[in-house]
Write a protein that holds these residues in place. Sequence first.
Motif, PDB file in Angstrom:
ATOM      1  N   THR A 126      -3.005  23.664  12.983  1.00  0.00           N
ATOM      2  CA  THR A 126      -2.539  24.968  13.443  1.00  0.00           C
ATOM      3  C   THR A 126      -3.306  25.363  14.692  1.00  0.00           C
ATOM      4  O   THR A 126      -4.425  24.892  14.928  1.00  0.00           O
ATOM      5  N   VAL A 127      -2.723  26.225  15.481  1.00  0.00           N
ATOM      6  CA  VAL A 127      -3.414  26.755  16.658  1.00  0.00           C
ATOM      7  C   VAL A 127      -4.320  27.893  16.202  1.00  0.00           C
ATOM      8  O   VAL A 127      -3.866  28.831  15.537  1.00  0.00           O
ATOM      9  N   VAL A 148       2.633  24.624  25.691  1.00  0.00           N
ATOM     10  CA  VAL A 148       2.296  24.342  24.299  1.00  0.00           C
ATOM     11  C   VAL A 148       3.155  25.247  23.424  1.00  0.00           C
ATOM     12  O   VAL A 148       3.209  26.463  23.634  1.00  0.00           O
ATOM     13  N   ILE A 149       3.837  24.635  22.451  1.00  0.00           N
ATOM     14  CA  ILE A 149       4.697  25.372  21.543  1.00  0.00           C
ATOM     15  C   ILE A 149       4.048  25.373  20.169  1.00  0.00           C
ATOM     16  O   ILE A 149       3.681  24.314  19.644  1.00  0.00           O
ATOM     17  N   VAL A 150       3.899  26.548  19.599  1.00  0.00           N
ATOM     18  CA  VAL A 150       3.308  26.697  18.272  1.00  0.00           C
ATOM     19  C   VAL A 150       4.445  26.781  17.263  1.00  0.00           C
ATOM     20  O   VAL A 150       5.135  27.796  17.174  1.00  0.00           O
ATOM     21  N   HIS A 177      -6.388  25.742  21.282  1.00  0.00           N
ATOM     22  CA  HIS A 177      -7.315  25.035  20.407  1.00  0.00           C
ATOM     23  C   HIS A 177      -6.728  24.974  19.003  1.00  0.00           C
ATOM     24  O   HIS A 177      -6.150  25.960  18.517  1.00  0.00           O
ATOM     25  N   THR A 178      -6.884  23.830  18.338  1.00  0.00           N
ATOM     26  CA  THR A 178      -6.299  23.639  17.015  1.00  0.00           C
ATOM     27  C   THR A 178      -7.359  23.537  15.932  1.00  0.00           C
ATOM     28  O   THR A 178      -8.544  23.336  16.212  1.00  0.00           O
ATOM     29  N   SER A 179      -6.894  23.653  14.690  1.00  0.00           N
ATOM     30  CA  SER A 179      -7.793  23.720  13.535  1.00  0.00           C
ATOM     31  C   SER A 179      -8.580  22.440  13.301  1.00  0.00           C
ATOM     32  O   SER A 179      -9.576  22.454  12.574  1.00  0.00           O
TER      33      SER A 179
END
Length: 421
Positions: free
Chosen positions: A216-217, A156-158, A231-233
């Motif tokens: 966003t993460v 996973v790339i933020v 986990h994302t917003s």
Amino acid sequence: MVGAHATMAIVGGGLAGAKAAETLRAEGFSGRVILLGEERDHPYERPPLSKGYLNGSSERAEVFVHDSAWYAAHDVELHLGQPVVAIDRATRELRLGGDGDVLGYDKLLLATGSAPRALDIPGVGLGGVHYLRRLADSERLRATLQTLGRENGTLVIVGAGWIGLEVAAAARGYGAEVTIVEPMSTPLQVALGPELGEFFARLHQDHGVKFHFGATVTEIEGRDGMVLAAHTSDGQEHPAHAVLIGVGAVPQTALAEASGLELATREEGGGIAVDAALRTSDPDVFAAGDVACAFNPLFGRRLRVEHWANALNGGPAAAKSMLGQEVVHDRVPYFFTDQYDLGMEYSGFVAPGGYERVVVRGDVGKREFLAFWQTAEGRVVAGMNVNVWDVTDPIQALVRSGAAIDPDRLGDPTVPLETLA
């Protein structure tokens, strides 16, 4: 010419610092040259860390600016693994960390670069979480991508900026699964705008990358110190075996700030404020590379540019300025990227909201085209070539000209670029 007994100190062991040292000697300076690097590796170039070296197409030895013998051969005193912790501008002295040694200087170049912007969320300390800035980071990430590829693991790339997309391409090359989380509606939206951002989204989707836009993460979940999910917003969970955080970079200005040098404003991009000759508010101190926010006469404002060409050209320009030569560092900003079978070069600068239209010439479907960002008055403020080569000079000439150009002619591939400026 500065006197033969003068001491030139360079703080920062990256490309800008190494090229400055090289230029001092090439220009005939025979005094003392000291290059101080916080890392223990010899000065190296950063593009391979997310491109060739990371994807396995080039070797470690290829990243270094000079071979290790060059420094002694050119009488450059190289101090590795020795951070500078303080500058005393009144006495023109540097204090080093560790043993606290003090070094004097007559002229000083700050080339301290930038650092990855940290993400302050639960789970960033887990073993599978990566940032990418240094050679050691690239080595660790390369090994992780190889493992993910063998084991069908997921990265996973933020952040869908340049680092995120280049790492995604490398990861897919190893066979890893990739999900990119990005708060904007396209990749590279700030850098290129939504028109070309959508092009890069399709490029990566065609290579199997999944995007999660508009979020966003907020947490990285783990067990026994290792990553399990992001986990994302918006309440979604993305399984992951590793996470790369690529949410921008911060100029390393602590030394400059503590010594009272003028800093650029946040609106200007931050960094150390310098003039077109790369001089700071202290006439004996200069700055170059990622950390410098330099006045560019071409654009009539200060710019902080975080790309390879700025370090490559800024280091030599600063060295000449340190020697008392007349310098006007007014290059057109330039950067490049390699992703899968796509190569791209970009020249120019577009402030947010600073263009009216994007004009394309060529075949976007075949991924062989040029794109130009134009103002309402018709000025070309930036141009990009995708899988089309040897056009950087005419594109930069268009940017430099400031001329109003008919968009129909600009987009017509039968009209030579050289005839437009």
